[in-house]
Design a protein around this motif. Sequence first.
Motif, mmCIF file in Angstrom:
data_model
loop_
_atom_site.group_PDB
_atom_site.id
_atom_site.type_symbol
_atom_site.label_atom_id
_atom_site.label_comp_id
_atom_site.label_asym_id
_atom_site.label_seq_id
_atom_site.Cartn_x
_atom_site.Cartn_y
_atom_site.Cartn_z
ATOM 1 N N PHE A 169 0.338 -5.792 2.769
ATOM 2 C CA PHE A 169 -0.161 -5.774 4.149
ATOM 3 C C PHE A 169 -1.045 -6.995 4.417
ATOM 4 O O PHE A 169 -1.161 -7.447 5.548
ATOM 5 C CB PHE A 169 -0.938 -4.477 4.398
ATOM 6 C CG PHE A 169 -1.233 -4.211 5.844
ATOM 7 C CD1 PHE A 169 -0.207 -4.112 6.777
ATOM 8 C CD2 PHE A 169 -2.548 -4.060 6.281
ATOM 9 C CE1 PHE A 169 -0.488 -3.864 8.124
ATOM 10 C CE2 PHE A 169 -2.832 -3.809 7.609
ATOM 11 C CZ PHE A 169 -1.801 -3.711 8.528
ATOM 12 N N LYS A 227 6.187 -10.180 5.610
ATOM 13 C CA LYS A 227 5.486 -10.509 4.364
ATOM 14 C C LYS A 227 5.069 -11.973 4.344
ATOM 15 O O LYS A 227 5.882 -12.864 4.601
ATOM 16 C CB LYS A 227 6.390 -10.207 3.167
ATOM 17 C CG LYS A 227 5.709 -10.403 1.815
ATOM 18 C CD LYS A 227 6.635 -10.029 0.671
ATOM 19 C CE LYS A 227 5.962 -10.228 -0.681
ATOM 20 N NZ LYS A 227 6.852 -9.854 -1.815
ATOM 21 N N ARG A 285 -3.858 -10.157 8.487
ATOM 22 C CA ARG A 285 -2.908 -9.288 9.177
ATOM 23 C C ARG A 285 -3.285 -9.101 10.642
ATOM 24 O O ARG A 285 -2.398 -8.963 11.492
ATOM 25 C CB ARG A 285 -2.818 -7.933 8.469
ATOM 26 C CG ARG A 285 -1.788 -6.970 9.075
ATOM 27 C CD ARG A 285 -0.387 -7.564 9.154
ATOM 28 N NE ARG A 285 0.163 -7.885 7.847
ATOM 29 C CZ ARG A 285 1.380 -8.377 7.664
ATOM 30 N NH1 ARG A 285 2.163 -8.650 8.693
ATOM 31 N NH2 ARG A 285 1.812 -8.662 6.444
ATOM 32 N N GLU A 286 -4.558 -9.098 10.959
ATOM 33 C CA GLU A 286 -4.948 -9.003 12.365
ATOM 34 C C GLU A 286 -4.494 -10.237 13.139
ATOM 35 O O GLU A 286 -4.004 -10.133 14.271
ATOM 36 C CB GLU A 286 -6.466 -8.821 12.472
ATOM 37 C CG GLU A 286 -6.931 -7.432 12.070
ATOM 38 C CD GLU A 286 -8.432 -7.334 11.895
ATOM 39 O OE1 GLU A 286 -8.956 -6.209 11.945
ATOM 40 O OE2 GLU A 286 -9.093 -8.381 11.680
ATOM 41 N N ALA A 299 -1.944 -12.086 12.347
ATOM 42 C CA ALA A 299 -0.493 -11.968 12.456
ATOM 43 C C ALA A 299 -0.096 -10.980 13.551
ATOM 44 O O ALA A 299 0.872 -11.208 14.288
ATOM 45 C CB ALA A 299 0.092 -11.531 11.110
ATOM 46 N N ALA A 300 -0.838 -9.886 13.671
ATOM 47 C CA ALA A 300 -0.543 -8.898 14.713
ATOM 48 C C ALA A 300 -0.760 -9.485 16.106
ATOM 49 O O ALA A 300 0.026 -9.242 17.025
ATOM 50 C CB ALA A 300 -1.413 -7.653 14.511
ATOM 51 N N ASP A 328 -7.155 -7.915 0.069
ATOM 52 C CA ASP A 328 -6.202 -6.816 0.109
ATOM 53 C C ASP A 328 -5.173 -6.983 -1.013
ATOM 54 O O ASP A 328 -4.451 -7.983 -1.045
ATOM 55 C CB ASP A 328 -5.496 -6.806 1.470
ATOM 56 C CG ASP A 328 -4.660 -5.546 1.689
ATOM 57 O OD1 ASP A 328 -4.422 -4.812 0.717
ATOM 58 O OD2 ASP A 328 -4.256 -5.306 2.840
ATOM 59 N N ASN A 346 -4.304 -7.562 4.502
ATOM 60 C CA ASN A 346 -5.405 -7.397 5.456
ATOM 61 C C ASN A 346 -6.682 -8.028 4.888
ATOM 62 O O ASN A 346 -7.760 -7.448 4.910
ATOM 63 C CB ASN A 346 -5.623 -5.915 5.731
ATOM 64 C CG ASN A 346 -6.278 -5.656 7.069
ATOM 65 O OD1 ASN A 346 -6.176 -6.473 7.984
ATOM 66 N ND2 ASN A 346 -6.959 -4.537 7.198
ATOM 67 N N THR A 386 4.401 -5.643 11.439
ATOM 68 C CA THR A 386 3.432 -5.317 10.390
ATOM 69 C C THR A 386 4.043 -5.382 8.995
ATOM 70 O O THR A 386 3.308 -5.451 8.006
ATOM 71 C CB THR A 386 2.830 -3.914 10.611
ATOM 72 O OG1 THR A 386 3.892 -2.956 10.731
ATOM 73 C CG2 THR A 386 1.984 -3.878 11.871
ATOM 74 N N ASP A 387 5.386 -5.351 8.908
ATOM 75 C CA ASP A 387 6.022 -5.460 7.591
ATOM 76 C C ASP A 387 6.466 -6.885 7.271
ATOM 77 O O ASP A 387 7.161 -7.105 6.274
ATOM 78 C CB ASP A 387 7.212 -4.500 7.484
ATOM 79 C CG ASP A 387 8.305 -4.800 8.506
ATOM 80 O OD1 ASP A 387 8.085 -5.641 9.396
ATOM 81 O OD2 ASP A 387 9.387 -4.168 8.413
#
Length: 347
Positions: A217, A316, A303-304, A306-307, A213, A219, A313-314
Amino acid sequence: MDKKLKAVDFFCGAGGMSCGFSQAGVEILAGIDLEKQFKETYLANHKGAKFINRDIVRYQPQELQEELNLNKFDDQLIFIGCSPCQYWSKINNVRHKSSFSNNLIADFQRFIKFFVPGYVVVENVPGIIKSKNNHVLLDFLDFLKFNGYSYEYKVVRTDHFGVPQKRNRFVLIASRVSTNIQFPSPELREDLTVKKFIGKERGFPVLPAGYSDPEDFMNTTASLSPKNLKRLEVTPHNGGDRMSWKDDESLQIEAYRGKDHYYRSVYGRLWWDRPSTTITTRFIATSCGRFGHPDENRGLSLREGAALQTFPTDYKFVGGLVSIAKQIGNAVPPEMARRIALSIIQN
């Protein structure tokens, strides 16, 4: 007098605890960590805070006092200590390599003794309670009591505190200014599922393995060998595991031959309608646990992960693929940290 709570985050890593405490309204003064790789991530997300890249074993309280201009006996000051936990971890197989972490609580204790802050928070693995012939925790509790702290500790389930993971953690909250220690109330929610945090409906597009990515983000997904990609392709969606290819001579792994119940979740897919398994530092690799995407033929993206750790979602992350996975996997889930902070504020 300024009544706003403020915190110093020892062993801060990428800032999971700092993130949650900040969301609750606590001012973050600084994060302290031995590993320099966390610095850019920490500073990118905690404006106004300092990152102190020091080894707490050698770092002195007087140096911290000078660095942050801290006062002793500050009722609004919180010391957070989430020391590396390899020594007590049940997945640790080479204990002597992680024995250094056995004494980090004692080093954290030196700073509490010098400053005597209003509050102390400790987070670690449950094994810190169960370890036989280890008196570090008991000595720490005696120290707190001797210095006028009231405390409560327990092992909590993260899925009872807003985190969509099957993960147990040791949490201690101590206070010098109140004898009424309140833990966050456990909340049982059926919607703490993978689907509620990742997937197309949550803004996560369909991706191939090995996707990089270019945006913040992050991802990004890890590459898969042709054989591991084939293994995922024949693994049923939504919770399938390696039993689907155990009789395929070209796909079966020699170490697992005839051991169907041996680390069965390895190479498995997550379920959409259940919490995730524990997000570890190697969650990007399907060979390291049940980290396969529920439907797509790849592992979890950065990112998944991290979620599922409840990072915004922001938030960094700075670094390479392996470094960022380590930052995410080592972090305290921010939502659990936020609820701990709120319990202190409400108290």
